[in-house]
Design a protein around this motif. Structure first.
Motif, short mmCIF file in Angstrom:
data_model
loop_
_atom_site.label_atom_id
_atom_site.label_comp_id
_atom_site.label_asym_id
_atom_site.label_seq_id
_atom_site.Cartn_x
_atom_site.Cartn_y
_atom_site.Cartn_z
N UNK A 10 82.55 -16.70 36.46
CA UNK A 10 81.44 -16.97 37.36
C UNK A 10 80.18 -16.28 36.85
N UNK A 11 79.04 -16.93 37.03
CA UNK A 11 77.81 -16.30 36.55
C UNK A 11 77.55 -14.99 37.29
N UNK A 12 77.00 -14.06 36.58
CA UNK A 12 76.67 -12.76 37.17
C UNK A 12 75.20 -12.47 36.92
N UNK A 13 74.71 -11.47 37.62
CA UNK A 13 73.31 -11.07 37.44
C UNK A 13 72.36 -12.18 37.82
N UNK A 14 71.33 -12.35 37.01
CA UNK A 14 70.30 -13.35 37.29
C UNK A 14 70.90 -14.75 37.32
N UNK A 15 71.84 -15.03 36.42
CA UNK A 15 72.47 -16.36 36.41
C UNK A 15 73.15 -16.64 37.75
N UNK A 16 73.85 -15.64 38.28
CA UNK A 16 74.51 -15.79 39.58
C UNK A 16 73.50 -15.99 40.70
N UNK A 17 72.39 -15.27 40.62
CA UNK A 17 71.34 -15.41 41.64
C UNK A 17 70.69 -16.79 41.56
N UNK A 18 70.51 -17.29 40.34
CA UNK A 18 69.94 -18.64 40.18
C UNK A 18 70.89 -19.67 40.76
N UNK A 19 72.19 -19.51 40.49
CA UNK A 19 73.18 -20.43 41.05
C UNK A 19 73.14 -20.39 42.58
N UNK A 20 73.05 -19.21 43.16
CA UNK A 20 72.99 -19.08 44.62
C UNK A 20 71.71 -19.73 45.17
N UNK A 21 70.60 -19.52 44.46
CA UNK A 21 69.35 -20.13 44.88
C UNK A 21 69.45 -21.66 44.83
N UNK A 22 70.10 -22.17 43.80
CA UNK A 22 70.31 -23.63 43.69
C UNK A 22 71.16 -24.14 44.85
N UNK A 23 72.21 -23.39 45.17
CA UNK A 23 73.07 -23.78 46.29
C UNK A 23 72.27 -23.82 47.58
N UNK A 24 71.47 -22.77 47.83
CA UNK A 24 70.64 -22.72 49.04
C UNK A 24 69.67 -23.89 49.10
N UNK A 25 69.06 -24.18 47.96
CA UNK A 25 68.11 -25.29 47.89
C UNK A 25 68.82 -26.61 48.20
N UNK A 26 69.99 -26.80 47.62
CA UNK A 26 70.74 -28.04 47.88
C UNK A 26 71.12 -28.16 49.36
N UNK A 27 71.47 -27.05 49.98
CA UNK A 27 71.79 -27.06 51.42
C UNK A 27 70.55 -27.45 52.22
N UNK A 28 69.40 -26.89 51.88
CA UNK A 28 68.15 -27.25 52.58
C UNK A 28 67.84 -28.74 52.43
N UNK A 29 68.00 -29.23 51.22
CA UNK A 29 67.73 -30.66 50.99
C UNK A 29 68.71 -31.53 51.79
N UNK A 30 69.97 -31.13 51.86
CA UNK A 30 70.96 -31.88 52.63
C UNK A 30 70.58 -31.87 54.11
N UNK A 31 70.12 -30.73 54.61
CA UNK A 31 69.71 -30.64 56.00
C UNK A 31 68.52 -31.56 56.28
N UNK A 32 67.58 -31.60 55.37
CA UNK A 32 66.42 -32.48 55.52
C UNK A 32 66.87 -33.94 55.53
N UNK A 33 67.74 -34.29 54.61
CA UNK A 33 68.24 -35.67 54.55
C UNK A 33 69.05 -36.03 55.80
N UNK A 34 69.83 -35.08 56.30
CA UNK A 34 70.59 -35.32 57.53
C UNK A 34 69.65 -35.54 58.72
#
Length: 141
Positions: A10-34
């Motif tokens: 699993x990505x660690x450090x900044x890579x892990x944070x970027x992955x988490x930020x991407x996940x959060x962004x995808x969740x926000x986009x899904x909420x908007x689409x819903x």
């Protein structure tokens, strides 16, 4: 049993944070689409309900118009008949006006909703994501 392939760590450090930020962004986009989908369904349902009610009113109006076109019954005075015909004509005009107002109102609601998505929700989500990504990239080097 077949062993699963070795997965990368699993990505660690900044890579892990970027992955988490991407996940959060995808969740926000899904909420908007819903939200967009739910609102569209509500608008479609309202439009159908109004259309059904107006169709019933128009059907009744057509029945009355057919009765009028058959001519004045003998037991109704000319003055009463003229008032009845005028009332029916006013009712038909009000019905046409009402239908146009409802269609305009629904179209306006659709445009307002779309503008909220296009001009508020999406840009805010994108801006938040860009700020977060910029900070993470700077943090990572």
């Amino acid at each position: 049993l077949i062993e699963p392939p070795d997965l990368p760590p699993e990505p660690v450090g900044v890579d892990g944070e970027i992955l988490e930020a991407m996940k959060d962004y995808c969740i926000k986009m899904r909420q908007i689409l819903d939200m967009l989908r739910r609102t569209k369904l509500e608008l479609d349902k309202s439009e159908q309900n109004f259309s059904d009610r107006l169709a019933e009113m128009e059907r009744r109006s057509a029945e009355v118009r057919t009765s009028i076109e058959r001519g004045k019954p003998d037991h109704i005075s000319d003055e009463s008949w003229a008032e009845m015909v005028a009332d029916v004509e006013r009712g038909e005009e009000e019905l046409r006006t009402h239908r146009a107002e409802i269609q305009e109102s629904i179209q306006s609601a659709r445009e307002d909703h779309r503008n909220q998505i296009d001009n508020v929700a999406m840009p805010i989500a994108m801006e938040e994501f860009q700020v977060e990504m910029t900070a993470l990239v700077r943090k990572g080097g």
